[in-house]
Design a protein around this motif. Structure first.
Motif, PDB file in Angstrom:
ATOM      1  N   PHE A   1       0.841  -1.190   0.000  1.00 33.54           N
ATOM      2  CA  PHE A   1       0.000   0.000   0.000  1.00 33.54           C
ATOM      3  C   PHE A   1       0.880   1.246   0.000  1.00 33.54           C
ATOM      4  O   PHE A   1       2.085   1.171   0.201  1.00 33.54           O
ATOM      5  CB  PHE A   1      -0.921   0.019   1.220  1.00 33.54           C
ATOM      6  N   GLY A   2       0.247   2.383  -0.227  1.00 31.80           N
ATOM      7  CA  GLY A   2       0.965   3.651  -0.207  1.00 31.80           C
ATOM      8  C   GLY A   2       0.684   4.522  -1.414  1.00 31.80           C
ATOM      9  O   GLY A   2       0.757   5.750  -1.337  1.00 31.80           O
TER      10      GLY A   2
ATOM     11  N   LEU B   1       6.247  -9.437   3.894  1.00 33.21           N
ATOM     12  CA  LEU B   1       7.040  -8.599   3.002  1.00 33.21           C
ATOM     13  C   LEU B   1       6.320  -7.267   2.813  1.00 33.21           C
ATOM     14  O   LEU B   1       5.164  -7.235   2.379  1.00 33.21           O
ATOM     15  CB  LEU B   1       7.195  -9.253   1.620  1.00 33.21           C
ATOM     16  N   LEU B   2       6.977  -6.187   3.141  1.00 40.39           N
ATOM     17  CA  LEU B   2       6.481  -4.866   2.796  1.00 40.39           C
ATOM     18  C   LEU B   2       6.988  -4.509   1.399  1.00 40.39           C
ATOM     19  O   LEU B   2       8.127  -4.822   1.051  1.00 40.39           O
ATOM     20  CB  LEU B   2       6.980  -3.823   3.793  1.00 40.39           C
ATOM     21  N   ILE B   3       6.153  -3.862   0.607  1.00 36.22           N
ATOM     22  CA  ILE B   3       6.553  -3.420  -0.724  1.00 36.22           C
ATOM     23  C   ILE B   3       6.362  -1.915  -0.801  1.00 36.22           C
ATOM     24  O   ILE B   3       5.286  -1.398  -0.467  1.00 36.22           O
ATOM     25  CB  ILE B   3       5.737  -4.115  -1.827  1.00 36.22           C
ATOM     26  N   THR B   4       7.393  -1.199  -1.234  1.00 33.75           N
ATOM     27  CA  THR B   4       7.262   0.247  -1.371  1.00 33.75           C
ATOM     28  C   THR B   4       6.354   0.575  -2.547  1.00 33.75           C
ATOM     29  O   THR B   4       6.335  -0.142  -3.546  1.00 33.75           O
ATOM     30  CB  THR B   4       8.626   0.918  -1.595  1.00 33.75           C
ATOM     31  N   PRO B   5       5.591   1.666  -2.455  1.00 32.53           N
ATOM     32  CA  PRO B   5       4.808   2.082  -3.617  1.00 32.53           C
ATOM     33  C   PRO B   5       5.735   2.438  -4.771  1.00 32.53           C
ATOM     34  O   PRO B   5       6.898   2.797  -4.557  1.00 32.53           O
ATOM     35  CB  PRO B   5       4.041   3.304  -3.106  1.00 32.53           C
TER      36      PRO B   5
ATOM     37  N   VAL C   1       7.991   3.352   4.160  1.00 34.58           N
ATOM     38  CA  VAL C   1       7.889   1.888   4.207  1.00 34.58           C
ATOM     39  C   VAL C   1       9.197   1.294   4.720  1.00 34.58           C
ATOM     40  O   VAL C   1       9.201   0.367   5.536  1.00 34.58           O
ATOM     41  CB  VAL C   1       7.531   1.324   2.826  1.00 34.58           C
ATOM     42  N   PHE C   2      10.316   1.839   4.261  1.00 41.07           N
ATOM     43  CA  PHE C   2      11.606   1.359   4.742  1.00 41.07           C
ATOM     44  C   PHE C   2      11.765   1.600   6.239  1.00 41.07           C
ATOM     45  O   PHE C   2      12.276   0.742   6.963  1.00 41.07           O
ATOM     46  CB  PHE C   2      12.741   2.062   3.987  1.00 41.07           C
TER      47      PHE C   2
ATOM     48  N   TRP D   1      10.167   1.039  -5.552  1.00 36.66           N
ATOM     49  CA  TRP D   1      10.464   2.421  -5.944  1.00 36.66           C
ATOM     50  C   TRP D   1      11.928   2.558  -6.350  1.00 36.66           C
ATOM     51  O   TRP D   1      12.238   3.081  -7.430  1.00 36.66           O
ATOM     52  CB  TRP D   1      10.147   3.365  -4.784  1.00 36.66           C
ATOM     53  N   GLY D   2      12.824   2.071  -5.522  1.00 36.56           N
ATOM     54  CA  GLY D   2      14.246   2.200  -5.812  1.00 36.56           C
ATOM     55  C   GLY D   2      14.665   1.418  -7.043  1.00 36.56           C
ATOM     56  O   GLY D   2      15.489   1.881  -7.837  1.00 36.56           O
TER      57      GLY D   2
END
Length: 275
Positions: A115-116, A157-161, A192-193, A207-208
């Motif tokens: 999310f984000g 697992l978190l995922i950056t937007p 998120v990080f 994103w990165g």
């Protein structure tokens, strides 16, 4: 992105049992009407997110991250997609108890929280904005949600937007055209990080990875900003926000890398066939 949010009463809770969990990769149930046949219940990976998760698998994009993982984990893991177009993290907390399986119904081994993109909308535009402070608090609540942690040994697992490409918003109707900014998307990716570090949760840096793909040097000027020249983000995003086939390819490769480094027991070859 229009959303239809189901009502969840305040007293809603996951149906969590204290029954001992199975330790093998596959649970075998014995049907009561057939003493000779066992039914295999596949372990699950649940992909939880907004429209970027919901649209993963659209044939027009040409590549599906979820489809690729389903191929890699065939006969080993059920890949379950739960994407909700238009949802932010407040909506995510509301809907999670409505679909997440109880431990006695399934063995969930991995959950992605993606999310984000909507939280990062500017205030007073689409009605989806969530402040950075509350965005991070909501992510912590999702990671530690009783429905998730009830599954012994579950990994998150978190995922950056993804990045935002303001140049692609010309064809969108207001207020969506002016609702998202490249530098704001960067701030939410960083958030998120921060949550990942504080909670000890692995992070997939979509994103990165997209920024590296278009040659960003890490400077203050962020590709996608309308004040700068056009970048290569048009290859990775179909409309300035949602991923193209190339974007989903990057997401797939980054997810596989993080799983291999952070949760090596979950790489496909380490998980036996269910049948």
């Amino acid at each position: 992105m229009t959303k239809i949010l189901p009502h969840v009463p305040d007293h809603a809770r996951c149906n969590i049992s204290t029954t001992t969990h199975q330790t093998s990769s596959v649970t075998l149930e014995q049907p009561t009407n057939d003493t000779t046949t066992q039914r295999a219940i596949y372990p699950q990976f649940i992909f939880f997110g907004d429209s970027i998760t919901q649209f993963d698998g659209n044939p027009s994009t040409g590549f599906s991250c979820i489809g690729s993982l389903r191929y890699n984990y065939a006969r080993r893991i059920d890949i379950i997609a739960r994407g909700f177009s238009g949802y932010n993290t407040f909506d995510a907390l509301t809907v999670l108890p409505k679909f997440f399986p109880a431990p006695q119904a399934a063995r969930v081994r991995l959950v992605t929280i993606f999310f984000g993109a909507n939280d990062a909308c500017l205030p007073h535009t689409t009605g989806q904005h969530v402040s950075l402070k509350h965005f991070k608090l909501n992510l912590h609540k999702l990671i530690s949600h009783p429905c998730i942690v009830a599954h012994r040994g579950v990994n998150v697992l978190l995922i950056t937007p993804p990045p935002v490409d303001e140049w692609q918003f010309d064809d969108l109707e207001e207020p969506a055209k002016s609702a998202r900014k490249a530098v704001i998307a960067q701030a939410y990716a960083r958030a998120v990080f921060e949550v990942g570090v504080k909670s000890g949760t692995a992070v997939v840096d979509l994103w990165g990875a997209c920024m590296r793909e278009v040659g960003w040097d890490g400077g203050e000027e962020v590709p996608g900003d309308r004040r700068l020249e056009k970048s290569g983000l048009g290859r990775l995003l179909v409309d300035g926000l949602h991923l193209s086939g190339e974007g989903y390819t990057i997401l797939s490769e980054e997810m596989k890398k993080v799983i291999a480094s952070e949760y090596p027991e979950l790489v496909p070859e380490k998980i036996p066939f269910a049948l």
